[in-house]
Write an enzyme that holds these catalytic residues in place. Structure first.
Site, short mmCIF file in Angstrom:
data_model
loop_
_atom_site.label_atom_id
_atom_site.label_comp_id
_atom_site.label_asym_id
_atom_site.label_seq_id
_atom_site.Cartn_x
_atom_site.Cartn_y
_atom_site.Cartn_z
N CYS A 1 -63.37 32.54 6.87
CA CYS A 1 -62.90 32.84 5.51
C CYS A 1 -61.95 31.75 5.00
CB CYS A 1 -62.14 34.17 5.47
SG CYS A 1 -62.85 35.46 6.48
N ASP A 2 -61.05 31.28 5.85
CA ASP A 2 -59.94 30.45 5.38
C ASP A 2 -60.00 28.99 5.83
OD1 ASP A 2 -58.87 32.73 4.22
OD2 ASP A 2 -57.76 33.27 6.03
N CYS B 1 -59.13 34.68 10.34
CA CYS B 1 -60.55 34.46 10.03
C CYS B 1 -60.79 33.01 9.64
CB CYS B 1 -60.98 35.39 8.90
SG CYS B 1 -62.71 35.18 8.44
#
Ligand code: NAP
Length: 309
Positions: A137-138, A134
């Protein structure tokens, strides 16, 4: 309580199905394991959903879904459906995590698909320590640092572009020379100054130490040449696998587990409908998931009308 319909999964397909069913006057439960939105929550920008000409961020669209649902009396049930079965009276029993159960006369399965693992050595070891599925997200952890993206579909191309705006250099590793992602993304990827295409190549190993990933060993398939790309992060986008294991065995699936439906989203088991990425189909888009959800809800409504006649 016996619901008329249980919609499982609150991504674009499930939210649409729940809205259509509740607007038809039915008693609806919407079961979700995490937050409303499904895969769009890990999508940075959605550029191809009509009505948002300037694109919309995945989380913004998810917020709008939530706001839309809030206007209706859909029962929100938190939990993961672990298994399901049909009772003698034809209704369905869903077994959820934490011992919860739920009963409904019809089921609309909208649990989508999750990221497939690459299966390369080091992937497990460094999951969450440099290996991610992701970018939204990261990605921020890799600001100014070099990363690799693996895959050649729309997800890999889109996320490589997303990361190219955050990271230092992005290596895009794909096993073939041709990408399967849309031309519009292929063009942008080729034009991005800090994306290096590593095509016709496979990942032999994800390497690192106590601090996390520090490289990816890749092999060019035609020449056999190997090299280690010095990266701190590896983002894997090699396709999706369906979340369909909780459905009764007599719901037919293809070899990969995607649910087979007719054009009305009816499965092989009357009373069970499927919509969105859980289905065996070619087009996997927010717009197609929304269309599936509306079609499934309409079919479920007819099924319930006939059952109750
Ligand atoms: P995908 O389209 O199935 O692409 C998966 C990619 O991973 C392919 O390029 C495939 O290579 C590669 N791959 C598969 N297994 C591999 C392995 N073991 N090792 C190395 N590479 C491997 O998956 P996706 O990109 O996640 O997209 C899923 C669906 O969502 C698609 O229908 C896609 O169109 C849709 N989607 C759409 C958008 C959009 O329209 N904006 C955005 C994201 C996703 P090969 O090409 O050689 O098979």
């Amino acid at each position: 309580m016996l619901y008329d319909a249980a919609v499982i999964g609150a991504g674009p397909a499930g939210v649409t199905a729940a809205l259509y069913l509740v607007r038809s006057g039915l008693k609806v439960a919407l079961v979700e394991n995490s937050a409303t939105g499904g895969q769009i929550l890990s999508t940075a920008e959605i550029e191809n959903y009509p009505g948002f000409p300037k694109s919309i961020k995945g989380w913004e669209l998810a917020d709008l879904f939530e706001e839309h649902l809030a206007g209706y009396s859909v029962d929100r049930v938190r939990g993961q459906v672990l298994s399901s079965s049909q009772k003698e009276d034809g209704s369905f029993l869903l077994n959820l995590s934490e011992g919860k159960t739920l009963e409904a006369s019809a089921v609309v399965a909208c649990t989508g698909a999750r990221h497939r693992l690459l299966g390369a050595p080091g992937e497990d070891t460094f999951a969450g320590k440099g290996v991610s599925y992701c970018a939204v997200c990261d990605g921020n952890f890799y600001r100014g640092r070099d990363v690799a993206v693996v895959g050649g579909g729309n997800s890999a191309l889109e996320e490589a572009l997303y990361l190219s705006r955050i990271a230092g250099k992005v290596y895009l590793i794909h096993r073939r020379d041709a990408f399967r992602g849309a031309m519009v993304y292929q063009k942008k990827v080729r034009e991005a100054a800090n994306i290096e295409l590593v095509t016709g190549s496979v990942v032999d190993e994800i390497r690192g130490g106590a601090a996390g990933v520090d490289g990816v060993a890749v092999r060019h398939l035609a020449s056999g040449d190997t090299r280690v790309l010095p990266v701190d992060g590896v983002f894997i986008y090699v396709g999706m696998e369906p979340v369909s294991g909780y459905l009764p065995d007599n719901v037919n699936r293809d070899a990969a587990g995607f649910v087979l439906t007719d054009t009305e989203m009816c499965t092989s088991l009357p009373g069970v409908f499927a919509a969105g990425d859980i289905r065996a189909k070619r087009c996997r888009q927010v717009s197609s998931a929304v269309g599936d959800g509306a079609t499934a809800a309409t079919a479920a409504f007819s099924y319930l009308e006939q059952r109750n006649a």
